[in-house]
Motif scaffolding. Structure first.
Motif, short mmCIF file in Angstrom:
data_model
loop_
_atom_site.label_atom_id
_atom_site.label_comp_id
_atom_site.label_asym_id
_atom_site.label_seq_id
_atom_site.Cartn_x
_atom_site.Cartn_y
_atom_site.Cartn_z
N GLY A 14 0.79 -1.23 0.00
CA GLY A 14 0.00 0.00 0.00
C GLY A 14 0.82 1.28 0.00
O GLY A 14 0.29 2.36 0.27
N PHE A 15 2.10 1.15 -0.33
CA PHE A 15 3.00 2.31 -0.27
C PHE A 15 2.53 3.42 -1.23
O PHE A 15 2.54 4.60 -0.86
CB PHE A 15 4.41 1.87 -0.63
CG PHE A 15 5.45 2.94 -0.53
CD1 PHE A 15 6.12 3.20 0.66
CD2 PHE A 15 5.80 3.70 -1.64
CE1 PHE A 15 7.08 4.19 0.75
CE2 PHE A 15 6.76 4.70 -1.56
CZ PHE A 15 7.40 4.93 -0.36
N GLY A 16 2.14 3.05 -2.43
CA GLY A 16 1.74 4.05 -3.42
C GLY A 16 0.51 4.81 -2.97
O GLY A 16 0.45 6.05 -3.07
N GLU A 17 -0.48 4.07 -2.49
CA GLU A 17 -1.70 4.72 -2.02
C GLU A 17 -1.38 5.64 -0.84
O GLU A 17 -1.91 6.75 -0.74
CB GLU A 17 -2.73 3.65 -1.60
CG GLU A 17 -4.06 4.19 -1.16
CD GLU A 17 -4.72 5.07 -2.21
OE1 GLU A 17 -4.69 4.72 -3.40
OE2 GLU A 17 -5.27 6.13 -1.82
N GLY A 18 -0.51 5.16 0.06
CA GLY A 18 -0.12 5.98 1.20
C GLY A 18 0.61 7.24 0.77
O GLY A 18 0.41 8.32 1.34
N MET A 19 1.46 7.10 -0.23
CA MET A 19 2.20 8.25 -0.73
C MET A 19 1.24 9.28 -1.32
O MET A 19 1.37 10.49 -1.09
CB MET A 19 3.20 7.79 -1.80
CG MET A 19 4.11 8.88 -2.32
SD MET A 19 5.44 9.27 -1.18
CE MET A 19 6.63 8.02 -1.66
N LEU A 20 0.27 8.81 -2.08
CA LEU A 20 -0.72 9.73 -2.67
C LEU A 20 -1.55 10.40 -1.58
O LEU A 20 -1.85 11.61 -1.67
CB LEU A 20 -1.62 8.95 -3.63
CG LEU A 20 -0.98 8.66 -4.98
CD1 LEU A 20 -1.77 7.59 -5.73
CD2 LEU A 20 -0.90 9.93 -5.83
N ALA A 21 -1.93 9.63 -0.56
CA ALA A 21 -2.72 10.21 0.53
C ALA A 21 -1.91 11.27 1.28
O ALA A 21 -2.43 12.33 1.64
CB ALA A 21 -3.17 9.10 1.48
N ALA A 22 -0.63 10.97 1.50
CA ALA A 22 0.24 11.93 2.19
C ALA A 22 0.41 13.20 1.36
O ALA A 22 0.34 14.32 1.89
CB ALA A 22 1.60 11.29 2.46
#
Lengths: 133, 172
Positions: A14-22
């Motif tokens: 989920g790193f990509g989704e987390g990066m986008l959310a951040a």
């Protein structure tokens, strides 16, 4: 001239989704960047997903991968073999990601990638006891 | 060289191997065996480049790999063997490579596979190759990273409890 590179984030779990959310929490809106997770994918399926995205985005494309030795970067390198219009920056963190969104003034893809590499190196700061080390 | 880990992993050298297994077993050398990969120098270099500095790494065919493993058996050092499929490991075994235990890492879902574990999806051919190894006395233990639980599949393979037709098609 500006680098109108399309940007794809390829990362573990989920790193990509987390990066986008951040990034959205900082910028106030979710960046218009696609992301692909390697979760549960074979190398072939991951490569096919990246290849499909590249087919939908002809022209300069920038792939941001989380770690250079990981399966995401490996799949991206295999798919981009011989494609001079596709660049990969591995080792992406939030400062690099934000810089990628705001650095479209670079004249070409190689310049953009070198700029991001510099920004990435410069973004690592260390503090000991609250003070710069 | 002693064979400190023989691992089946579709992704070969990747995060779980670099950050998990290499520190765990501290090999001096990583040997990747795959006929297709060995035939493409560019792709082989890509795989080798993912191995951290200080550890020797190379990609070889099954025939070359079997020869290397036989030759290196008499030398000191620690060797980690990586293959993409159970069939490749069976081919090495049949070529004379001594295997006591196989580490089964990531075999992710693709068409025609059945699920054994979240990270282990096998074709009928994969399962047959694993069963053949077990029949020859090789233990098959699934474990994606050192910190996770080991699942010894040896008895299930020996006693037919992992019959392909009875395995679930996808994630439960």
């Amino acid at each position: 001239m500006k680098t109108a590179a399309a940007v794809l984030l390829v990362a573990h779990s989920g790193f990509g989704e987390g990066m986008l959310a951040a990034a959205a929490s900082i910028l106030g809106e979710r960046p218009a960047v696609d992301h692909i997770s390697n979760q549960g994918l074979t190398p072939e399926a991951l490569g096919a997903a990246i290849d499909g995205w590249l087919e939908e985005h002809p022209g300069p494309a920038l792939i941001l991968a989380d770690v250079g030795f990981g399966s995401c970067c490996t799949a991206a390198r295999l798919v981009s073999r011989g494609r001079e219009e596709v660049g990969i920056v591995a080792g992406v963190n939030l400062p690099i990601f934000l810089a990628a969104l705001r650095s479209r003034e670079q004249p070409d893809l190689a310049s953009l990638m070198r700029h991001l590499q510099e920004r990435g190196r410069g973004s690592v700061e260390v503090f000991l006891g609250g003070d710069p080390l | 060289m002693s064979l400190v880990l023989a691992r089946i992993d579709q992704r070969l050298v990747h995060g779980q191997v670099v950050l998990g297994w290499l520190p765990e077993v501290s090999p001096d050398r990583v040997l990747v065996v795959d006929d297709d990969l060995a035939a493409d120098a560019w792709e082989a270099d890509l795989v080798v480049s993912s191995v951290p500095p200080g550890i020797e790494a190379e990609v070889r065919t099954v025939a070359e790999g079997a020869e290397i493993l036989e030759r290196e058996a008499v030398r000191s050092g620690r060797l980690l063997l990586l293959v993409r499929t159970p069939a490749t490991l069976r081919a090495l075994f049949r070529a004379g490579v001594v295997l006591e235990e196989v580490n089964l890492g990531g075999l992710h879902y693709r068409d025609g596979t059945r699920r054994i574990l979240e990270y282990v999806h096998v074709t009928a051919e994969d399962l047959e190759a694993l069963a053949d190894l077990v029949r020859e006395g090789v233990r098959v233990v699934a474990r994606d990273v050192p910190a996770s639980a080991a699942h010894d599949l040896t008895a299930d393979l020996t006693e037919g409890r992992l019959a392909f037709d009875r395995l679930p098609v996808r994630r439960s």
